[in-house]
Design a protein around this motif. Sequence first.
Motif, PDB file in Angstrom:
ATOM      1  N   ARG A 170     -11.274   0.222   4.233  1.00  0.00           N
ATOM      2  CA  ARG A 170     -11.138   1.341   3.285  1.00  0.00           C
ATOM      3  C   ARG A 170     -12.548   2.348   3.640  1.00  0.00           C
ATOM      4  NH1 ARG A 170     -10.519   2.765  -2.053  1.00  0.00           N
ATOM      5  NH2 ARG A 170     -11.227   0.624  -2.657  1.00  0.00           N
ATOM      6  N   THR A 194     -12.498   6.624   1.212  1.00  0.00           N
ATOM      7  CA  THR A 194     -12.514   6.645  -0.187  1.00  0.00           C
ATOM      8  C   THR A 194     -13.380   5.122  -0.903  1.00  0.00           C
ATOM      9  OG1 THR A 194     -10.458   5.191  -0.351  1.00  0.00           O
ATOM     10  CG2 THR A 194     -10.062   7.296  -0.470  1.00  0.00           C
ATOM     11  N   SER A 250      -5.981   3.878   3.276  1.00  0.00           N
ATOM     12  CA  SER A 250      -6.149   4.494   2.018  1.00  0.00           C
ATOM     13  C   SER A 250      -5.649   3.850   0.791  1.00  0.00           C
ATOM     14  CB  SER A 250      -5.503   5.899   1.969  1.00  0.00           C
ATOM     15  OG  SER A 250      -4.159   5.720   2.846  1.00  0.00           O
TER      16      SER A 250
END
Lengths: 335, 335
Positions: free
Chosen positions: B189, B192, B223
């Motif tokens: 990831r 984020t 995500s």
Amino acid sequence: MVSVVAVATHAGVSPATVSRVLSGRIVVAPETRARVLEAVKELGYRPNEMARSLRAGRGRGVALVTGDVEQGIYAALAKHVQAELEALGLDLLLFNLGHREDRLRHFLERAPSLGLRGVLLSSPHIMDMAELMPLILTATASGIDVISVSQDLSAYGIASIIHDDVGGARAAAEHLIAQGRTPIAFLGRIATSAIGRARFEGYRDALLAHEQAIDPDLVWDISEGYRADAGYQATSNALAKGLHFRAVLTASDELALGSMAAATDRGHSVPGSVAFVGFGGLGWGVFSRPSITTVSLDVGAVARAVRDRFKGEDEVPSTPERIVVPARLVLRQSA
Amino acid sequence: MVSVVAVATHAGVSPATVSRVLSGRIVVAPETRARVLEAVKELGYRPNEMARSLRAGRGRGVALVTGDVEQGIYAALAKHVQAELEALGLDLLLFNLGHREDRLRHFLERAPSLGLRGVLLSSPHIMDMAELMPLILTATASGIDVISVSQDLSAYGIASIIHDDVGGARAAAEHLIAQGRTPIAFLGRIATSAIGRARFEGYRDALLAHEQAIDPDLVWDISEGYRADAGYQATSNALAKGLHFRAVLTASDELALGSMAAATDRGHSVPGSVAFVGFGGLGWGVFSRPSITTVSLDVGAVARAVRDRFKGEDEVPSTPERIVVPARLVLRQSA
């Protein structure tokens, strides 16, 4: 931090009036109430939750006492219970015993002074209840709701929210028998774990119901640890001894993973020559290869039952003393 | 419960004298002190810890704020931190965000009223610091030691005890390059997660240092979720598109497991045709087949640094603002 006195001064009332408005218990003139609430808002006053719960005599914390939070099923339980408690405005305290019973005793001794609302016992260990009951009763007398969320302690008058460990293991063993995967070995902690013992009972019940012998050589009681390494070791030992088995029913997904690895490393195909069943239904079990057939435990349902227990602000919980959450066999590749 | 008044009556002194003896702060005649302590012992009096910490102005609780405690590395951190705090007589409170930033804000707003000693932030999320800093400063001003134990927030003046995510990922990528396992994909990831981003930086640094191009098609930024299923999905998609890669550097052991399964399910041999590296060093990674080569994180060292931070009862912590715990590449079967 903004004090009650500052709010009172700002609103032009006495601190006692501020307390009355905030407690919501005693009638205060609407106009006065509005003035106090305006002052609270303007000054950004936040009542001290710890002081408030102390006055109310009950804390906002619920302690989860685990044996080993690194074991996937207990981490999942912690996550779900925390979310349910948070919805009630309660905090989760975590106490990890590391499988040491003296730490449980020490914790229970302290519990009454911690201002807790409840204690959730989720250690699988077989406990010395003669020694622990006085401590549990002291905690209960202090207004702490002590609940078992792993083993059945309802015989001691302790509310128990448990998984159907016996039924789950029975279903798993019956599946293996129906597939002709006998003899079946059992791998788990039996002598020292109430949960492991319940799962062993389900295995035994199924074998006896289908007139299969219980072969003591195929009952692998692991005493230390409960995770993949213990499963690997026990299974390696059994294979080294030349024991014959077509399936292994294990008491956790971690044990199943370790047990499978031991069989694979010795050239046995899985599930071709040996089948494996885990317990727990952890997310990663879908992605091992082969993926792990498992007895899936519904920790979300346990967490919701815990929430029901604590949702009454002041009432004595009226839910049943013993809630059994069904366990479900989930078929994947390993069996 | 036994009260101070009962102890005072039993010892023939005033309640204030009992408090003086128990606080240990004011000189009391040795004979009187002995009489009080005798009464405490005989009656089994236990001071109310919550009331005491309230008077002292600092709590006995330290909150661990996690993104997802079901992810193995955070469960391991919770276990180790709890053990270290317990040695100091402190309690661990667990707050699981479930990757929802509004819950972090809500928690920080409440922190000052919870009577905490400290808050350990271990969520990997990239946070809106402009919004959070006022809340963190309010907590700090209330005497709460706010520490980051995952991402580096030292630039904001927040003490940070972190793993060497960049260095660990760099070492993993360099190992793969040295083995001729290129091109290398990155799975994590990035947009984020501050942790995922740091690991991506290590990957990028190693590739650039060895004059390897960064192929955007081989950077798989997931995500939602961070566990095995996300790894499976991203890798399946890449293989379905016909992308060519000889290795996947993943940002967690769970992702590596899922990614490996996707390759296996499409007939690729591991590590023959594709190699995999995980991150974390979780215990079960030894027992998947193939076992997972991984960047091992030393959560025990992080927990000990946390303990050092809280061991001074009243002093302001004097340890450095930024502690970087080395990460270590552990070679197993998958790469």
